[in-house]
Write an enzyme that holds these catalytic residues in place. Structure first.
Site, mmCIF file in Angstrom:
data_model
loop_
_atom_site.group_PDB
_atom_site.id
_atom_site.type_symbol
_atom_site.label_atom_id
_atom_site.label_comp_id
_atom_site.label_asym_id
_atom_site.label_seq_id
_atom_site.Cartn_x
_atom_site.Cartn_y
_atom_site.Cartn_z
ATOM 1 N N LEU A 60 6.390 -1.913 -3.827
ATOM 2 C CA LEU A 60 6.074 -2.376 -5.187
ATOM 3 C C LEU A 60 5.227 -3.647 -5.151
ATOM 4 C CD1 LEU A 60 9.506 -1.710 -6.938
ATOM 5 C CD2 LEU A 60 7.585 -0.155 -6.588
ATOM 6 N N ARG A 61 5.087 -4.223 -3.957
ATOM 7 C CA ARG A 61 4.172 -5.349 -3.674
ATOM 8 C C ARG A 61 4.628 -6.716 -4.185
ATOM 9 N NH1 ARG A 61 1.819 -3.095 0.527
ATOM 10 N NH2 ARG A 61 0.343 -1.441 0.028
ATOM 11 N N ASN A 91 9.048 -5.502 2.854
ATOM 12 C CA ASN A 91 7.925 -6.286 3.392
ATOM 13 C C ASN A 91 7.148 -7.029 2.295
ATOM 14 O OD1 ASN A 91 6.538 -4.117 2.276
ATOM 15 N ND2 ASN A 91 5.006 -4.048 3.903
ATOM 16 N N ASP A 302 6.272 7.099 -0.264
ATOM 17 C CA ASP A 302 5.522 6.224 0.650
ATOM 18 C C ASP A 302 4.396 5.513 -0.119
ATOM 19 O OD1 ASP A 302 4.910 4.961 3.018
ATOM 20 O OD2 ASP A 302 3.777 6.643 3.862
ATOM 21 N N HIS A 306 -2.970 -0.485 -3.449
ATOM 22 C CA HIS A 306 -3.855 -1.533 -2.927
ATOM 23 C C HIS A 306 -4.854 -1.945 -3.991
ATOM 24 C CE1 HIS A 306 -2.713 -1.805 1.252
ATOM 25 N NE2 HIS A 306 -2.739 -0.495 1.388
#
Lengths: 437, 329
Positions: A60-61, A91, A302, A306
């Site tokens: 989900l950034r 991450n 997955d 971006h």
């Protein structure tokens, strides 16, 4: 909306092996046997009602890379995909290794009113593979799954210890198996296409050596091991054997890996640059068979949104990953024909399948169905509606999908799979989170 | 979706020269024939022809090179072009500027042709897809992918020395895995109908599924050299020794070095080629590199004519696009 009645839907409930028309009742956020005469009504004629999908791996950034995606944008895009629960990668920056970050994500998710966001807690502090994270504390904070994003834990001693410790608290661990030394600077499957294009390859052994190591440690630690995003036929064999030995092992595959092969990277198409490489036709066939026979328990997104610049570089320098949410539902709806499976069995791979992977026996959360008393997480999907992949109406902030603007997979992979399927309603805990305009 | 082959323009003519892959025998032969015409130019006292007069060729080298850059400069000058060489190795891209940003700046210099060398496989392809349609791109080497002008000068040398490809056995020795010269060379040899292309080296220097390129793989150099017409060496990059790919240069020379004794296994009139610079005593014996079967220096000389041919052909096709663009405005 405290009471809701859903009429005329084809109800598919994999946990109960139920596929038929019936009325669904929702009261106080849970499924019920009936509801008051003045309850709100959704006429779901022509729609399929099923438990909301569970995604075992998405990025989900946020926090850290909100130029690529935010919890708000991605949790709404996830609703479009049919998910009602998304396990998000640790991450982030900061890494999900403290209750503070877990709380931050929960608050943002609450405010966004999208899917339920379930943070995957980092297995090691800072994802550095050296010290263990505070797993028991993170579990108390609500983390149901541990993971290490795409980074392997290189020190086998640390890995063994992490698996032992996690097993003490009965928390499942999800790993994407990769041996960093073998994968090296590889950016595509080590095969004929990468060889022709001069791209550094990722051999199958990078995955299988890592899986063999994890399986051995799983044997000795009795931990609950989930192998995330398999990519090769040999990996499937290893998982099948381990399951036959009775080990507590489960596995998933990214949905794009059921469609694409390394042929798609030809012409240096950076859209198909994926951290988990697309491999050969034989590998893809083995993954499909594994989904059908149940060796693969779950299909995940997955999802890797971006910003546009991330893909505007020569293939090896482009950022790996595909934005998956916008196209997920139509790709899933294409699978019954492609894999020669019934729709209920495909839906099981995104509902009861992943639910079992993360089930907590003590809290009896293993059951994931439309039964009375269960939390009312469900979706209503129109399987025949053309997919909404118009560039203007995408919900994910990540536009890095090769499927934008397509109506069929024909132009992409040569397989005649129409892209159909639209999620009309998403209901979470009885509240409507997504509905038609 | 990605356009299948960006090398061709809207008139289906070769607009960029990025890789041998995707080009047919007729195109390759046309380049070789055109290069024949230019060899005579290079023998004259005044070595210039006015084909590219008024055109600007920019050499964009993101990776170190002396030989290739010089050969391109000379080729462009002999075609009467203005030549601009920009060393990008140590400049903006290292400072975090994206390749695309750099490209936009260079476009503003209003060049007609870019010769590009870059360490990423696919960089030339990427630039060709994003550059203004009026600019022609020549790939001067991209990562481990392609070095098509090197391949064409190798083909030119082979054709001059040996003639018909369909009767030839060509052996390529050494580091195939990391070599763009080998990839482009193999593609050209296969397209031109070479009877047999052999590659020989240890498994660590072979890419996955190397046979899919259309070659036969040998482990034993003595067997590979038997009855060969053409023997091509490759430069062994020193960084391969620091990684675990080969134990030492001396061991490599023992196992795969091109020695006079081994050359006797090839046909008596076999030629020895190497893209340079050679590591003498590593991949090739000095006496072989300098011997009478060696055509290594001819390769360098022919490289100019071949690059003149490629430049003039695609610049000509570029003219059609530039005219079409002008008419649009």
């Amino acid at each position: 909306m405290s009471q809701l009645r859903i009429e005329n839907a084809r109800v598919i409930d994999p946990a109960n092996v139920f596929d038929d028309h019936r009325t669904l009742y929702i009261q106080d956020g849970k499924f019920a046997d009936s509801c008051a005469a003045d309850a709100s009504v959704i006429d779901a004629k022509g729609l399929i009602a099923c438990p909301g999908f569970i995604d075992l791996y998405a990025r989900l950034r946020e926090p850290g890379a909100s130029r690529k995606g935010t919890i708000e944008s991605e949790s709404k895009a996830a609703l479009k995909a049919g998910f009602t629960t998304v396990f998000c990668s640790p991450n982030t920056n900061p890494v999900i290794d403290s209750t503070a970050t877990v709380e931050l994500i929960k608050q943002k998710a609450m405010a966004a009113q999208g899917v339920r966001v379930a943070p995957i807690a980092a297995l090691s502090a800072g994802l550095e593979g050296e010290r263990l994270s505070e797993m028991a504390t993170l579990k108390r904070a609500g983390c149901m799954l541990l993971g290490h994003s795409d980074k392997p834990i290189e020190d086998t001693g640390v890995l063994l210890s992490a698996m032992e410790y996690a097993s003490s608290f009965n928390i499942p661990i999800s790993f994407r198996a990769v041996d960093a030394a073998i994968a090296g600077n590889g950016c595509a499957h080590a095969g004929s296409v990468a060889t022709r294009l001069g791209l550094p390859g990722i051999p199958v052994a990078a995955e299988t050596v890592a899986i063999a190591r994890l399986i051995e440690l799983c044997k000795s630690t009795q931990c609950r091991l989930h192998l995330s995003r398999l990519s090769s036929a040999r990996a499937v064999e290893l998982v099948r054997d381990a399951k036959q030995q009775g080990l507590s092992i489960s596995a998933d595959v990214g949905i794009h890996h059921l469609y694409f092969t390394h042929e798609q990277i030809d012409g240096f198409n950076a859209h198909f640059h994926s951290a988990v490489p697309f491999r050969t036709l034989e590998d893809r066939e083995a993954l499909r068979i594994a989904v059908r026979e149940g060796t693969i328990d779950s299909i995940c997104s997955d999802h890797a949104p971006h910003d546009n610049d991330a893909k505007l570089a020569p293939f090896p320098s482009s950022a790996p990953g595909l934005s998956a949410f916008d196209a997920f539902a139509p790709l899933l709806m294409g699978l019954p024909d492609l894999l020669n499976m019934s729709l209920i069995d495909i839906i099981a791979r995104v509902t009861s399948g992943p639910a079992r992977v993360v089930a907590d026996e003590e809290r009896r959360s293993g059951e994931y169905s439309l039964n009375p008393g269960q939390a009312a997480d469900l979706i209503l999907i129109d399987p025949a509606a053309p997919a909404d992949l118009d560039a203007q109406t995408l919900l994910s902030q990540g536009r890095n999908s090769p499927l934008i603007g397509l109506a069929s997979m024909l132009d992409c992979t040569g397989e005649d799979v129409p892209l159909k399927g639209q999620v009309h309603y998403s209901i979470i805990g009885g509240a409507v989170r997504r509905s038609p305009e | 979706m990605i356009k299948s082959d960006p090398q061709f323009n809207q008139f289906n003519k070769l607009h960029h020269f990025l890789s041998i892959d995707g080009l047919d025998k007729t195109t390759l032969t046309h380049i070789l024939d055109t290069a024949e015409g230019f060899t005579s130019v290079n023998d004259k006292a005044i070595k210039n022809v006015p084909l590219l007069r008024g055109k600007t060729v920019a050499n964009l080298f993101f990776e170190n090179s002396t030989r290739t850059r010089t050969a391109f400069e000379l080729a462009a000058k002999r075609l009467s072009a203005d030549v601009l060489t920009i060393d990008l190795v140590s400049s903006s891209t290292k400072k975090g500027e994206s390749l695309l940003d750099t490209l936009r700046v260079l476009e503003a210099l209003q060049s007609d042709m870019f010769v590009v060398r870059h360490s990423d496989s696919g960089a030339a392809d990427f630039i060709a897809r994003h550059v203004a349609p009026t600019i022609n791109i020549i790939n001067g080497g991209d990562g481990q992918h392609a070095h098509p002008t090197q391949a064409m000068l190798d083909m030119f040398t082979i054709r001059r020395c040996k003639g018909d490809f369909s009767k030839l056995c060509v052996v390529i020795i050494g580091d195939i895995r990391h070599s763009r010269v080998a990839r482009s060379g193999i593609a050209a040899l296969v397209t031109l109908g070479t009877a047999e292309v052999r590659v020989v080296g240890p498994q660590t220097l072979m890419p996955a599924d190397v046979e899919s390129l259309g070659v036969t793989v040998y482990r034993d150099i003595d067997k590979a050299l038997k009855d060969a017409d053409v023997v091509m060496g490759l430069r062994l990059q020193s960084e391969r020794m620091s990684s675990a790919t080969i134990p030492s240069t001396s061991e490599f020379y023992q196992a795969y070095g091109l020695t006079p004794e081994r050359m006797r296994l090839a046909k008596p009139d076999a030629i020895v080629m190497h893209p340079g610079p050679t590591n003498r005593g590593v991949e090739i014996a000095a006496s072989v590199a300098d011997g009478k079967q060696s055509v290594i220096l001819q390769q360098v000389t022919y490289g100019i004519a071949v690059r003149m041919a490629v430049m003039s052909i695609i610049m000509g096709h570029g003219e059609e696009v530039r005219e079409a663009e002008m008419n649009k405005e």
